[in-house]
Write a protein that holds these residues in place. Structure first.
Motif: not given
Lengths: 696, 162
Positions: A616-617, A619-621, A623, A670-671, A673-674, A677, A680, A695
């Motif tokens: 999450p981090f 990926n966010a960084l 983006l 973004t896609s 990453h979703a 998860w 997962i 992760t």
């Protein structure tokens, strides 16, 4: 016009006269020897090449002499010309009020090394209470997806460490137009308006805070100055080759830099990094055009630094070399082959200046700098031609029988020996080549601390001898390398943009054989030909042939770190940066050691692409640092197909370019990453075996 | 048997909700929320923010869940986010104990990695080749150094040639 304002012209006239006088003298002596029985075309060629090369080495000789004399009387180059007034006032002034951007263009460099270098530089800057006056920009042109992501993580750590003290910015260009100069130009066009000056750093540059602050002060105090270059001292490498280079730069570099500064003053040159630039004139006058025609001579200007200095000078701004400032460092190439690779890039860039050297409006000194840059590579071709012509001339002389009686002349024509003149000329040439080294060594005795830092009189003397021996062996190899570069460039082959090797990677036997097989063959064939046809010439040629003949083991041996370290223990090739390293280098070494011991969240292990999708981090960084780009429908379909392939076959199925394309698109990231998860949560089958499960 | 159907659907909802909470917990842990109670509280806040979507689909997709997590984390760290940069919530969380100035930077700057750019193009300079002009031959500033050079060469010739 008073004497002070005419002083620079007078100095250059002196240098010009010294070079002209020495060259004319040497050419006359050689001409006398060669003209004994009239000039042949071969001899005229030898004379022309000798004159050109003699002028070349004499320029360096007189520069070193001037530098030595200045060291002897305890002065530096620029202080004599610009006067103590403004510089002294600047040095005593309070902290600079102007705003400066430290810019570091990077291209697929090791992010851990870049990070450690920047941390050390910024830490040193903060110790000079420079908060609020400096911002740092990391300008990335990296194309490797793993390096790109590692840079972002490194930036995030840097940002966290210096938050509230010094702003650290990061920008990644999706398309690296015009390479490094385009990268800098993009910074200037986007954020140049915010700053008075920029200090350009290379990926391996280290600068002390004191040096940075001093540069800004000097710019503040001298509004007519457009650029100040600080000579970077090569440091931190441990291979034999690199340590001998570091020693040479440490002993001979200062007097040479002082000499350059003395002769050229406000007409000095820019070396591409470790320099401060006044942004307003740079932006107004240093936009580089594309040269007409195709590469290698047309297209983007590769060696942009010389051209930018020439353009600043053309617009009336001064360019200075601050030979008296310390705290400016860089890392040299670790091996002979890496040195040659770097030379290949520089060679094309410098030869491209053949199209610029006659550009309209340039100052004569700028043309001289451009010409010297060109000559630094063409000289290898001229040396080679001189050897070749000399060999042919020796063979021709061997074929001619001396005629004692010429028709119509009663007296015998006795052969005249020019052995004395020839030996004197050889001795003078060797002196001109090696006296600067000796002067550098003698200059050590002017400062006891500096002498001790180089190991003392005995060890520094031993190092000097060893360095001279190494350079005698390596110079002909570099000559052959450079000659092949010039030939390949003239044949139209362009160089690709590759990152420089910056760690102590040793040369393998296979690598050495591949790189030097040709040199070895040339030396053996030339040796056999001269031994067979002109045996007396063979012994003269031996010092030149020995290096290339042994180039394979020599290249491997000089790349060895253990040899370099052993010599360090014996006190050979010692430099002050090894015996008493400045605080900024100590900090860098400590940080590099710490970084090697730790693993910052797996950044060193690779697989960052997977982390950018699942973590999450990360990926966010990523983006937040992406610029939103509109995609065409076909491009969107292609990216969706890549996502589908990634889901079915895993990340290994994607090429570097495909990963980079996905990383460049915020919607895809973004896609993904979703999707990761969801995978997962539902089990790894959705995204392929073993994918994106790290992760959870 | 409507009552029984309601029981089973409510049981199914509970199971879906529990699975969702477990998934959210894992995500928040990966995002750097280490305290169990904090994760529990944040997960409930996420579910609360998604309450409009929950009854329709049973379970929102992960894109919506992640966006909600970002919104909640942004609120938690008191940062103002733009609609297109929701992910800053995760960054603020990833930074942990963030010093105040960085938070301020996160708040205001639209492009977080760098200041706002303002394109001011650098004009490409002319590097056309110089060509000699006739007027140049008459320029005394050119001739004086040339005369000096000529005189120097003549002196050298006198010294060396004999």
């Amino acid at each position: 016009m008073n004497l002070t304002s005419r002083l620079p012209r007078i100095r250059r006239a002196i240098l010009f006269s010294l070079v002209t006088a020495s060259t004319t003298g040497a050419v006359l002596v050689l001409g006398t020897i060669l003209a004994a029985e009239g000039f042949s075309i071969l001899e005229l060629g030898i004379l022309a090449l000798f004159g050109l090369l003699f002028a070349w080495i004499t320029t360096a000789f007189w520069t070193s002499c001037a530098g030595f004399v200045l060291h002897l009387i305890g002065r530096h180059g620029h202080r004599l010309c610009s006067g103590d007034g403004p510089m002294k006032a600047a040095a005593q002034a309070d902290q600079p009020a102007s705003r400066t951007a430290l810019v570091m263009p990077v291209y697929n460099e090791d992010p851990e090394r870049v990070l450690a270098g920047l941390q050390a530089t910024l830490q040193s800057l903060l110790q000079c209470s420079a908060e609020g006056r400096f911002d740092l920009f990391i300008l990335s042109d990296s194309t490797d997806p793993e390096v790109w992501l590692a840079e972002e993580l490194a930036w995030s750590r840097l940002n966290r460490e210096f938050a509230g003290k010094l702003p650290v910015y990061y920008r990644h260009r999706p398309k690296n137009l015009a390479r490094k100069s385009g990268n800098i130009a993009d910074f200037c066009e986007s954020w140049g308006y915010l700053y008075d000056y920029m200090i350009v750093l290379d990926a391996d540059s280290i600068m002390s805070g004191q040096c940075l602050v001093q540069l800004v002060r000097r710019m503040d105090a001298n509004p007519q100055v457009g650029l100040i270059q600080v000579p970077p001292v090569p440091v931190l490498r441990e291979s034999l080759f690199a340590r001998s280079q570091q020693f040479a730069a440490s002993v001979f570099g200062p007097i040479f830099a002082t000499g350059l500064s003395f002769w050229f003053e406000g007409g000095s040159n820019y070396w591409g990094h470790n320099a401060i630039i006044r942004l307003a004139p740079f932006m107004a006058h240093c936009g580089l055009p594309n040269l007409p025609g195709r590469e290698p001579f047309g297209g983007e200007i590769l060696s942009h630094d010389f051209v930018e200095a020439a353009l600043l000078r053309r617009a009336g701004w001064e360019v200075w070399l601050a030979d008296d400032l310390s705290g400016s460092f860089e890392e040299p190439p670790p091996t002979l082959i890496d040195h040659a690779k770097r030379d290949r890039r520089w060679c094309q860039g410098n030869l491209q200046h053949l199209r610029i050297v006659f550009a309209e409006g340039l100052k004569p000194l700028s043309r001289l700098h451009l010409g010297m840059g060109i000559m630094s590579y063409l000289s290898s071709v001229f040396w080679f031609l001189l050897l070749l012509l000399s060999g042919l001339e020796a063979w021709r002389q061997g074929q001619i029988e001396h005629s004692y009686f010429i028709d119509g002349n009663l007296f015998p024509n006795w052969p005249v020996s020019y052995a004395f003149e020839a030996t004197t000329l050889l001795a003078i040439t060797l002196s001109i080549l090696y006296l600067p080294k000796l002067l550098g060594y003698l200059a050590l005795f002017l400062d006891r601390r500096r002498l001790l830092a180089h190991g003392g009189a005995l060890k520094a003397g031993l190092s000097l001898l060893l360095e001279s021996l190494t350079s005698i062996l390596l110079a002909p190899i570099l000559m052959l390398f450079q000659m092949s570069f010039v030939v390949s460039i003239l044949a139209g082959r362009s160089v690709r943009w590759a990152a420089q090797q910056r760690d102590d990677g040793e040369t393998s036997w296979a690598e050495a054989t591949a790189a030097h097989f040709g040199h070895c063959a040339v030396a053996l064939v030339a040796g056999w030909l001269s031994f067979t046809y002109v045996p007396e010439f063979f012994f003269w040629l031996t010092p030149v042939l020995l290096g290339p003949a042994l180039s394979i083991p020599l290249s491997r041996f000089t790349s060895r770190v253990d040899v370099g370290q052993r010599l360090l223990r014996w006190g050979i090739f010692l430099t002050p940066c090894e015996t008493d390293p400045p605080r900024v280098l100590q900090d860098l070494t400590r940080r590099l050691a710490k970084s090697a011991a730790e693993d910052h969240g797996g950044t060193a292990k690779g697989a960052l692409f997977e982390r950018a999708i699942a973590d999450p981090f990360v990926n966010a960084l990523h983006l937040t640092l992406l610029k939103g780009e509109r995609r065409s429908r076909s491009e969107r379909l292609r990216l969706d197909a890549l996502i589908a392939r990634l889901q079915e076959q895993g990340p290994a199925s994607l090429s570097k370019e495909e990963k980079r394309d996905l990383l460049s698109d915020s919607k895809s990231m973004t896609s993904l990453h979703a999707l990761a998860w969801r995978a997962i949560e539902e089990g790894p089958a959705v995204l392929g075996p073993g994918t994106f499960t790290q992760t959870a | 048997m409507p009552a029984k159907q309601t029981d089973s659907s409510s049981g199914g909802d509970e199971m879906a909700r529990a699975r969702l909470l477990t998934g959210l917990d894992r995500y928040l842990q990966a995002a750097g929320v280490n305290g169990e109670s904090a994760r529990h509280r944040l997960a409930r806040a996420v579910l609360h923010s998604l309450r409009d979507q929950l009854p329709q689909s049973g379970k929102p997709d992960w894109q919506a869940l992640i966006a909600a997590v970002d919104t909640v984390l942004s609120g938690e760290h008191q940062i103002d986010v733009q609609p297109d940069l929701l992910c800053r919530g995760r960054i603020a969380q990833g930074y942990g104990t963030v010093p105040q100035p960085l938070k301020a930077q996160l708040d205001r700057t639209a492009n977080w990695g760098s200041p706002l750019p303002s394109r001011r193009p650098m004009p490409a300079q002319a590097l056309s080749t110089w060509r000699p002009r006739l007027a140049w031959l008459g320029s005394p500033s050119i001739w004086r150094p040339a005369q000096g050079v000529m005189i120097s060469l003549c002196c050298l010739a006198v010294v060396f040639v004999p």
